[in-house]
Scaffold this motif. Sequence first.
Motif, mmCIF file in Angstrom:
data_model
loop_
_atom_site.group_PDB
_atom_site.id
_atom_site.type_symbol
_atom_site.label_atom_id
_atom_site.label_comp_id
_atom_site.label_asym_id
_atom_site.label_seq_id
_atom_site.Cartn_x
_atom_site.Cartn_y
_atom_site.Cartn_z
ATOM 1 N N ALA A 1 57.407 46.600 37.150
ATOM 2 C CA ALA A 1 57.439 47.805 38.062
ATOM 3 C C ALA A 1 56.884 47.724 39.152
ATOM 4 C CB ALA A 1 57.135 49.005 37.314
ATOM 5 N N LEU A 2 55.752 46.800 39.433
ATOM 6 C CA LEU A 2 54.900 46.818 40.707
ATOM 7 C C LEU A 2 55.511 45.943 41.708
ATOM 8 C CD1 LEU A 2 52.674 48.632 41.709
ATOM 9 C CD2 LEU A 2 51.055 46.892 40.554
ATOM 10 N N TRP A 3 56.278 44.955 41.117
ATOM 11 C CA TRP A 3 56.602 43.529 41.919
ATOM 12 C C TRP A 3 57.351 44.099 43.294
ATOM 13 C CZ3 TRP A 3 59.459 40.478 37.570
ATOM 14 C CH2 TRP A 3 58.298 40.191 36.825
ATOM 15 N N PRO A 4 58.156 45.189 43.381
ATOM 16 C CA PRO A 4 58.723 45.295 44.753
ATOM 17 C C PRO A 4 57.513 46.013 45.583
ATOM 18 C CG PRO A 4 60.010 46.237 42.917
ATOM 19 C CD PRO A 4 58.822 45.829 42.336
ATOM 20 N N ALA A 5 56.652 46.678 45.036
ATOM 21 C CA ALA A 5 55.381 47.164 45.874
ATOM 22 C C ALA A 5 54.577 46.156 46.317
ATOM 23 C CB ALA A 5 54.883 48.349 45.356
ATOM 24 N N ILE A 6 54.454 45.187 45.571
ATOM 25 C CA ILE A 6 53.449 43.884 46.041
ATOM 26 C C ILE A 6 54.416 43.123 47.048
ATOM 27 C CG2 ILE A 6 52.696 41.799 45.230
ATOM 28 C CD1 ILE A 6 52.393 43.029 42.581
ATOM 29 N N GLU A 7 55.437 42.943 46.842
ATOM 30 C CA GLU A 7 56.382 42.167 47.885
ATOM 31 C C GLU A 7 56.265 42.845 49.254
ATOM 32 O OE1 GLU A 7 60.526 39.698 48.330
ATOM 33 O OE2 GLU A 7 60.397 41.760 46.934
ATOM 34 N N ARG A 8 56.617 44.319 49.262
ATOM 35 C CA ARG A 8 56.572 44.990 50.369
ATOM 36 C C ARG A 8 55.426 45.091 51.098
ATOM 37 N NH1 ARG A 8 59.022 51.248 50.612
ATOM 38 N NH2 ARG A 8 58.944 51.539 52.942
ATOM 39 N N ALA A 9 54.294 45.188 50.364
ATOM 40 C CA ALA A 9 52.988 45.341 50.940
ATOM 41 C C ALA A 9 52.516 43.953 51.659
ATOM 42 C CB ALA A 9 52.042 45.901 50.069
ATOM 43 N N ALA A 10 52.783 42.881 50.889
ATOM 44 C CA ALA A 10 52.638 41.579 51.376
ATOM 45 C C ALA A 10 53.254 41.220 52.869
ATOM 46 C CB ALA A 10 53.121 40.726 50.439
ATOM 47 N N ALA A 11 54.485 41.855 52.853
ATOM 48 C CA ALA A 11 55.394 41.601 54.157
ATOM 49 C C ALA A 11 54.755 42.506 55.288
ATOM 50 C CB ALA A 11 56.822 42.101 53.712
ATOM 51 N N LEU A 12 53.980 43.685 54.982
ATOM 52 C CA LEU A 12 53.626 44.528 55.982
ATOM 53 C C LEU A 12 52.326 43.840 56.613
ATOM 54 C CD1 LEU A 12 53.784 48.257 54.571
ATOM 55 C CD2 LEU A 12 55.151 47.278 56.483
ATOM 56 N N PHE A 13 51.629 43.402 55.562
ATOM 57 C CA PHE A 13 50.113 43.066 56.099
ATOM 58 C C PHE A 13 49.880 41.421 56.459
ATOM 59 C CE2 PHE A 13 49.461 47.169 54.353
ATOM 60 C CZ PHE A 13 48.390 47.689 54.805
ATOM 61 N N GLY A 14 50.843 40.605 55.939
ATOM 62 C CA GLY A 14 50.995 39.261 56.453
ATOM 63 C C GLY A 14 49.738 38.660 56.054
ATOM 64 N N ASP A 15 49.093 38.087 57.145
ATOM 65 C CA ASP A 15 48.061 37.192 56.708
ATOM 66 C C ASP A 15 46.718 38.035 56.525
ATOM 67 O OD1 ASP A 15 49.367 34.693 57.416
ATOM 68 O OD2 ASP A 15 48.728 34.596 59.554
ATOM 69 N N ARG A 16 46.725 39.227 56.614
ATOM 70 C CA ARG A 16 45.657 40.048 56.308
ATOM 71 C C ARG A 16 45.896 40.606 54.813
ATOM 72 N NH1 ARG A 16 46.820 41.753 61.466
ATOM 73 N NH2 ARG A 16 47.684 43.823 60.826
ATOM 74 N N CYS A 17 46.302 39.895 54.121
ATOM 75 C CA CYS A 17 46.421 40.176 52.495
ATOM 76 C C CYS A 17 45.344 39.274 52.015
ATOM 77 C CB CYS A 17 47.581 39.708 51.848
ATOM 78 S SG CYS A 17 49.200 40.959 52.287
ATOM 79 N N VAL A 18 44.504 39.899 51.047
ATOM 80 C CA VAL A 18 43.625 39.014 49.972
ATOM 81 C C VAL A 18 43.758 39.397 48.496
ATOM 82 C CG1 VAL A 18 41.895 38.338 51.970
ATOM 83 C CG2 VAL A 18 41.766 40.569 50.543
ATOM 84 N N TRP A 19 43.305 38.783 47.809
ATOM 85 C CA TRP A 19 43.569 38.905 46.165
ATOM 86 C C TRP A 19 42.335 39.121 45.627
ATOM 87 C CZ3 TRP A 19 41.664 35.690 42.587
ATOM 88 C CH2 TRP A 19 41.844 36.014 41.022
ATOM 89 N N GLY A 20 42.354 39.903 44.756
ATOM 90 C CA GLY A 20 41.274 40.412 44.011
ATOM 91 C C GLY A 20 41.404 40.347 42.232
ATOM 92 N N SER A 21 40.615 39.992 41.626
ATOM 93 C CA SER A 21 40.869 40.141 40.073
ATOM 94 C C SER A 21 40.279 41.317 39.604
ATOM 95 C CB SER A 21 40.019 38.847 39.270
ATOM 96 O OG SER A 21 38.623 39.275 39.444
ATOM 97 N N ASP A 22 39.327 42.058 40.236
ATOM 98 C CA ASP A 22 39.189 43.568 39.848
ATOM 99 C C ASP A 22 38.261 43.207 38.391
ATOM 100 O OD1 ASP A 22 38.454 46.075 40.071
ATOM 101 O OD2 ASP A 22 40.214 46.548 38.669
ATOM 102 N N TRP A 23 37.795 41.917 38.036
ATOM 103 C CA TRP A 23 36.961 41.485 37.061
ATOM 104 C C TRP A 23 35.603 42.249 37.080
ATOM 105 C CZ3 TRP A 23 31.945 39.862 36.080
ATOM 106 C CH2 TRP A 23 31.636 39.335 34.940
ATOM 107 N N PRO A 24 35.037 42.950 36.095
ATOM 108 C CA PRO A 24 35.374 42.917 34.658
ATOM 109 C C PRO A 24 36.235 43.955 34.225
ATOM 110 C CG PRO A 24 33.355 43.892 34.696
ATOM 111 C CD PRO A 24 33.582 43.547 36.275
ATOM 112 N N HIS A 25 37.211 44.559 34.893
ATOM 113 C CA HIS A 25 38.086 45.221 34.401
ATOM 114 C C HIS A 25 37.603 46.591 33.736
ATOM 115 C CE1 HIS A 25 40.285 41.856 35.595
ATOM 116 N NE2 HIS A 25 39.718 40.997 34.608
ATOM 117 N N THR A 26 36.999 47.347 34.513
ATOM 118 C CA THR A 26 36.226 48.590 34.000
ATOM 119 C C THR A 26 36.855 49.613 33.027
ATOM 120 O OG1 THR A 26 36.068 49.731 35.876
ATOM 121 C CG2 THR A 26 34.094 48.285 35.380
ATOM 122 N N SER A 27 38.391 49.592 33.348
ATOM 123 C CA SER A 27 39.084 50.660 32.612
ATOM 124 C C SER A 27 39.537 50.111 31.316
ATOM 125 C CB SER A 27 40.297 51.075 33.723
ATOM 126 O OG SER A 27 40.992 49.769 33.855
#
Length: 282
Positions: free
Chosen positions: A213-239
């Motif tokens: 359900a989130l794939w379209p938002a990821i694709e749209r955000a990646a297109a908006l921000f281009g080379d200013r996208c970074v990835w994070g795991s959010d480890w150790p997933h506190t929720s």
Amino acid sequence: MREPGITRLSDSPEDGGWDCHVHVFDIAAPVQPGHYVPAHRPLHEIEARAAGHGIRHLVLVQPSVYGSDNSVMLRALQASAGRHRGVAVVEPDVSDATLDELHAAGVRGIRFNLVSPVGHQGDAGDALRSLAPRLRRRGWHVQWYARAGHLAGLATLQREMDLPFVLDHLAGLHAALPAEDPAWAAAAALAEGGAWIKLSGWYRLQSVEPYPALWPAIERAAALFGDRCVWGSDWPHTSFAPDALPTYDSTLAPLRRVLGDAATAHLLRAHAPALYLQDPTS
């Protein structure tokens, strides 16, 4: 002041990728009441897990439960001998000596948490206005954990501050957000103004693994921000419960699904240095 330079890590960026959003926890450290009590999660645990996926550089983000006491993160950064970077939480009256100590350890930004019950209290804009001149001198950025509804205000504040903004966890652009929601226009304004976005925190965004359900938002955000996208795991997933954590690979899988393997590999290696290695004091 000299022109901004690149501060090299003890391991060069070419040696591996970047995980730009992790936390470390020390069970002995006091925490803010009224929120979660973290399990013991030392640096070497995430280093080992990340290395198995080609990730050699981490960005340690100050978690909300420690408030502005950055000592757990600071010790971890100092132990890493320049391999990692950090994002701190500070009070407006923090001393220059403390900022310099954090900078020397690898901190390159401050964080405002507008979501957590023990996050920032008061007017974040006022706090940032007080800190901004000292952040600019050090080449630091401002990281925001915010909801989609905060983005319009952040776009206005970014224009005023002339500081790089970094938006945690897909800028709160969750799976149920309508495609025409004004938050998307605000996100576009932030991107046009030079903001960065962290492709991270999928399970915080009204979606469940494998997060279709989130794939379209990821694709749209990646297109908006281009080379200013970074990835994070959010480890150790506190929720999540300590014995039911998402796998490390599952936090990378949405990028591979949306961007493809080659583009994901490029993002993991090539984008983060421009944000975390620039240093006007070098």
